[in-house]
Structure formats: structure tokens, C-alpha cells
Design a protein around this motif. Structure first.
Motif, mmCIF file in Angstrom:
data_model
loop_
_atom_site.group_PDB
_atom_site.id
_atom_site.type_symbol
_atom_site.label_atom_id
_atom_site.label_comp_id
_atom_site.label_asym_id
_atom_site.label_seq_id
_atom_site.Cartn_x
_atom_site.Cartn_y
_atom_site.Cartn_z
ATOM 1 N N GLU A 198 -8.809 1.901 -2.786
ATOM 2 C CA GLU A 198 -9.274 1.751 -1.421
ATOM 3 C C GLU A 198 -10.758 2.051 -1.348
ATOM 4 O O GLU A 198 -11.205 3.084 -1.841
ATOM 5 C CB GLU A 198 -8.562 2.734 -0.474
ATOM 6 C CG GLU A 198 -7.081 2.680 -0.541
ATOM 7 C CD GLU A 198 -6.403 3.684 0.399
ATOM 8 O OE1 GLU A 198 -6.830 3.877 1.562
ATOM 9 O OE2 GLU A 198 -5.420 4.282 -0.050
ATOM 10 N N HIS A 219 1.361 5.153 -2.209
ATOM 11 C CA HIS A 219 0.824 6.046 -3.242
ATOM 12 C C HIS A 219 1.963 6.726 -3.996
ATOM 13 O O HIS A 219 2.324 7.864 -3.720
ATOM 14 C CB HIS A 219 -0.122 7.062 -2.601
ATOM 15 C CG HIS A 219 -1.291 6.403 -1.951
ATOM 16 N ND1 HIS A 219 -2.292 5.787 -2.681
ATOM 17 C CD2 HIS A 219 -1.615 6.214 -0.651
ATOM 18 C CE1 HIS A 219 -3.186 5.265 -1.859
ATOM 19 N NE2 HIS A 219 -2.799 5.503 -0.611
ATOM 20 N N HIS A 256 0.862 -1.192 0.000
ATOM 21 C CA HIS A 256 0.000 0.000 0.000
ATOM 22 C C HIS A 256 0.891 1.232 0.000
ATOM 23 O O HIS A 256 1.378 1.663 1.050
ATOM 24 C CB HIS A 256 -0.898 -0.029 1.251
ATOM 25 C CG HIS A 256 -1.894 1.082 1.330
ATOM 26 N ND1 HIS A 256 -3.112 0.943 1.970
ATOM 27 C CD2 HIS A 256 -1.872 2.360 0.875
ATOM 28 C CE1 HIS A 256 -3.794 2.081 1.895
ATOM 29 N NE2 HIS A 256 -3.049 2.960 1.228
ATOM 30 N N HIS A 260 -4.878 0.331 7.919
ATOM 31 C CA HIS A 260 -4.677 1.446 8.860
ATOM 32 C C HIS A 260 -5.117 1.050 10.274
ATOM 33 O O HIS A 260 -5.734 1.835 10.992
ATOM 34 C CB HIS A 260 -5.436 2.706 8.422
ATOM 35 C CG HIS A 260 -5.229 3.080 6.983
ATOM 36 N ND1 HIS A 260 -4.005 3.108 6.393
ATOM 37 C CD2 HIS A 260 -6.114 3.442 6.022
ATOM 38 C CE1 HIS A 260 -4.130 3.476 5.122
ATOM 39 N NE2 HIS A 260 -5.402 3.670 4.871
HETATM 40 ZN ZN LIG Z 1 -3.916 4.885 1.073
#
Ligand SMILES: [Zn+2]
Length: 283
Positions: free
Chosen positions: A105, A9, A7, A167
Motif C-alpha cells: 500500500e 493482511h 486486500h 478505504h
Molecule cells: Zn491494509
């Protein structure tokens, strides 16, 4: 140490970051579609972005021997904007692409009815396209957010073994542990999880179904925190095999469920993007 960042970006990172990540051991990654800071006003902005996630970014990563994969979705924040919601209609086209390894997501930002609808619709897309799902959990009101997330996942009928709830932290880890879903942890420089806190969680809960990511994005973040977590595990007495499981074999197993992971040795592949090789500085 071989690292698969599940994960991150990269759209918001520089080419120098790719170079540093490769030097630190990152050989593969998954870049989930997310918000771009500036609110998007039409579906075309999404399709250009998705195209870059399956075209330009894999090319950029490939210059440094890193295998790049993506997940696509309407993110929770923009699910609240009626100008963005029609992107749900173009997702099926992207969910058929080779480099797309999950729907994501998805999940909650502010837990609105609009987010409910987009979340459920996209879990159904994951089932229909036989893909895993990457689920973001809200940063505010986390316990209630995770509770509601897990209820929607259960209701969707998707196999929990094909869902990562991301998260997480010390407070939410137990809620997810018993559901059979995978557990995602984002390691950040000042907020959320740190490498030492992550090591404590791995001591307490073991390495099974645990995914560690740097989630590096537009804010203060560090794409090398996966490596820092591996180093912290070794310093705390975990074995090389434990580190390899958490930082490589777990993400390979989770996203491998898509049937689309491509982990061939990049050195053998000739990388071109519209005939462009600018990133190598002329070599
Ligand atoms: Zn993210």
C-alpha cells in the motif's frame, strides 16, 4: 459463492482463519505489504517480510486451496522513518517477482512531505514496472486526504484504470468515482464500512470498478466480512451474477492487469515450502 479478497493482511491472522475463509468461499486473495505494529529499524526487516509475502504466506494459503498474491511497497506510516526509506531501493527487485501483482500500500498516513516523496516515487515504480497501484487513504481528515491523493495520482501519469483508491466510504466515494480509478471499500466489524452500508453504496453507484475487502489486520477485524457482504447483497435483491462481479470478477480484472494472477485449481498443485507440510497436521 466464489470470493477474491483484494486486500487482507494474512500475516496478522491465524491458520484457522485460512481454513474458515476457504469454507466461506474465499479462493484467492491479495495481501498488501503494510506496517507490522512494531516499528522496523532497518531494511533487512522489510526484505524478510517481503520474502514471507511471496514464500511462506502463499504456502500457508495453499494448504487450504487459496491462491495468495502480494503487493509490495514502503507503507505511508514508515515512509516517515529515515531508517526505513532505503527500502525504496530494493523494491524493484521484488516488483519483478511472479506473486507480486501491484505496488502497495502506498499513499498517505499523516500527509507529511516525506510521505509525498515516497508516494510519488512508488507511483513512478508502478509505471516503470507496468503494475497496478494500491493506494491507502488516511483514516483522519479523509476528504482532504483523498483530494490530495487524487492530485498526486493524476500528476504521476499512471492510467487511473490501474489504480485502486482504498478505504473509501459514503463521504469519499463520489470524489473517486469520476476519476476512472477503482474504488476499494474495507468492511470492518465496528469502524469504517459495514455490510449493510456497503450494500447501500452498491445500490447507489452500481457494481462497476467496485472492490470489497475485509482488510483483516492486527486490530478488531473479520476475514469473513467479504462473504457477509455477498450474503447482504443477495438479501437486498442483488443477483448471484452481481455478487460474483463484485467479489470475484472485479478483483480478477483489476489485478489481472499485472499479467501475473495465478488462479489455477489449487487441488492439482503439490504445495511444499522447504519440504514442510506441518499445516495439514501430518496428512
Ligand atoms: Zn491494509
Amino acid at each position: 459463492m466464489r470470493i477474491f479478497d483484494p486486500h487482507i493482511h494474512m500475516t496478522s491472522r491465524t491458520t484457522d482463519d485460512y481454513e474458515r475463509m476457504a469454507a466461506a468461499g474465499v479462493r484467492a486473495l491479495v495481501e498488501p505489504a503494510f506496517w507490522l505494529g512494531q516499528p522496523r529499524t532497518n531494511v533487512g526487516s522489510f526484505t524478510d517480510y517481503f520474502d514471507s509475502l511471496v514464500g511462506w504466506e502463499p504456502f500457508r494459503a495453499g494448504q487450504f486451496g487459496i491462491r495468495h498474491h502480494a503487493t509490495v511497497a514502503l507503507n505511508p506510516k514508515e515512509a516517515n522513518d529515515p531508517r526505513c526509506r532505503p527500502v525504496l531501493d530494493v523494491l524493484p527487485r521484488y516488483l519483478e517477482k511472479d506473486g507480486v501483482v501491484a505496488v502497495g500500500e502506498i499513499g498517505y498516513d499523516s500527509m507529511t512531505p516525506e510521505e509525498d516523496a515516497a508516494f510519488a516515487a512508488q507511483l513512478a515504480l508502478a509505471v516503470a514496472h507496468d503494475l497496478p497501484a494500491l493506494v491507502h487513504t488516511p483514516h483522519r481528515d479523509k476528504v482532504r486526504g483523498v483530494e490530495r491523493t487524487l492530485a498526486v495520482v493524476a500528476e504521476s501519469g499512471i492510467d487511473p484504470g490501474r489504480v485502486v483508491v482504498d478505504h473509501l466510504n459514503e463521504v469519499t466515494v463520489k470524489q473517486v468515482r469520476d476519476t476512472g480509478c477503482w474504488l476499494g471499500f474495507s468492511i470492518y466489524p465496528d469502524t469504517k464500512m459495514s455490510p449493510p452500508r456497503m450494500v447501500e453504496l452498491l445500490k447507489a453507484y452500481g457494481t462497476e470498478r467496485m472492490l470489497v475487502n475485509s482488510a483483516a489486520d492486527w486490530g478488531r477485524s473479520d476475514p469473513l466480512l467479504t462473504r457477509a457482504t455477498g450474503d447482504a447483497m443477495l438479501a437486498a435483491g442483488f443477483t448471484d451474477d452481481d455478487v460474483d462481479r463484485v467479489l470475484w470478477r472485479n478483483p480478477v480484472e483489476f489485478y489481472g492487469q499485472s499479467g501475473r494472477l495465478d488462479l489455477r485449481d489449487e487441488d492439482d498443485a503439490e504445495q511444499t515450502f522447504a519440504g514442510n507440510s506441518i499445516l495439514r497436521g501430518g496428512s
